[in-house]
Scaffold this motif. Structure first.
Motif, PDB file in Angstrom:
ATOM      1  N   UNK A  74       2.355  -6.146  43.412  1.00 28.78           N
ATOM      2  CA  UNK A  74       1.741  -4.855  43.716  1.00 28.78           C
ATOM      3  C   UNK A  74       1.621  -4.035  42.439  1.00 28.78           C
ATOM      4  N   UNK A  75       0.527  -3.323  42.328  1.00 30.99           N
ATOM      5  CA  UNK A  75       0.342  -2.402  41.220  1.00 30.99           C
ATOM      6  C   UNK A  75      -0.069  -1.040  41.756  1.00 30.99           C
ATOM      7  N   UNK A  76       0.244  -0.018  40.991  1.00 32.76           N
ATOM      8  CA  UNK A  76      -0.119   1.348  41.351  1.00 32.76           C
ATOM      9  C   UNK A  76      -0.598   2.045  40.087  1.00 32.76           C
ATOM     10  N   UNK A  77      -1.777   2.606  40.153  1.00 33.85           N
ATOM     11  CA  UNK A  77      -2.322   3.363  39.039  1.00 33.85           C
ATOM     12  C   UNK A  77      -2.300   4.837  39.387  1.00 33.85           C
ATOM     13  N   UNK A  78      -1.765   5.625  38.483  1.00 32.62           N
ATOM     14  CA  UNK A  78      -1.608   7.055  38.716  1.00 32.62           C
ATOM     15  C   UNK A  78      -2.522   7.857  37.806  1.00 32.62           C
TER      16      UNK A  78
ATOM     17  N   UNK B  92       3.752   9.294  31.796  1.00 35.08           N
ATOM     18  CA  UNK B  92       4.987   8.933  31.105  1.00 35.08           C
ATOM     19  C   UNK B  92       6.112   9.943  31.324  1.00 35.08           C
ATOM     20  N   UNK B  93       5.812  11.085  31.902  1.00 36.10           N
ATOM     21  CA  UNK B  93       6.827  12.114  32.115  1.00 36.10           C
ATOM     22  C   UNK B  93       7.499  12.010  33.480  1.00 36.10           C
TER      23      UNK B  93
ATOM     24  N   UNK C 217       1.235   3.158  28.869  1.00 34.59           N
ATOM     25  CA  UNK C 217      -0.064   3.193  28.205  1.00 34.59           C
ATOM     26  C   UNK C 217      -1.210   2.998  29.193  1.00 34.59           C
ATOM     27  N   UNK C 218      -0.919   2.323  30.308  1.00 41.85           N
ATOM     28  CA  UNK C 218      -1.947   2.051  31.310  1.00 41.85           C
ATOM     29  C   UNK C 218      -1.767   2.874  32.578  1.00 41.85           C
TER      30      UNK C 218
END
Length: 122
Positions: free
Chosen positions: A20-24, A30-31, A75-76
């Protein structure tokens, strides 16, 4: 506006693997701490895994310890959950979560993804 979008779910046989991946988007990834929760039919949403903003610390539910390593790529803007040795009882909707503190409880979650279904057949 923060958005969390999950991908990678589906149907798999017991013993198999899914990632599973999640893109925010919407705030500085990064915080913030990231995590995964799941909700099986007829059950409450439960914690699965979490990772701190700095990669330094990871947390796991006992039920997935050793099977579901969590990772993030600042980074992604993505967090991933590698699900190995899947069992039928892992069947659930999996939710990506983001919060200011380590998201090991529902109360610590600021934002949720819409969820993605994982079905493990026996």
């Amino acid at each position: 506006q923060v958005q969390l979008v999950e991908s990678g779910g589906g149907l798999v046989q017991a013993g198999g693997s899914l990632r599973l991946s999640c893109t925010a988007t919407g705030r500085t990834f990064s915080m913030y701490a990231m995590g995964w929760f799941r909700q099986a039919p007829g059950k409450e949403r439960e914690f699965v895994s979490a990772i701190s903003w700095s990669y330094a610390n990871t947390y796991y539910a006992d039920s997935v310890q050793g099977r579901f390593p969590i990772s993030r790529d600042n980074a992604k803007n993505t967090v991933s959950l590698q699900m190995n040795s899947l069992k039928p009882e892992d069947t659930a909707v999996y939710y990506c979560a983001q919060g200011g503190r380590v998201v090991t409880t529902i109360q610590r979650v600021d934002y949720w993804g819409k969820g993605i279904l994982v079905t493990v057949s026996s």
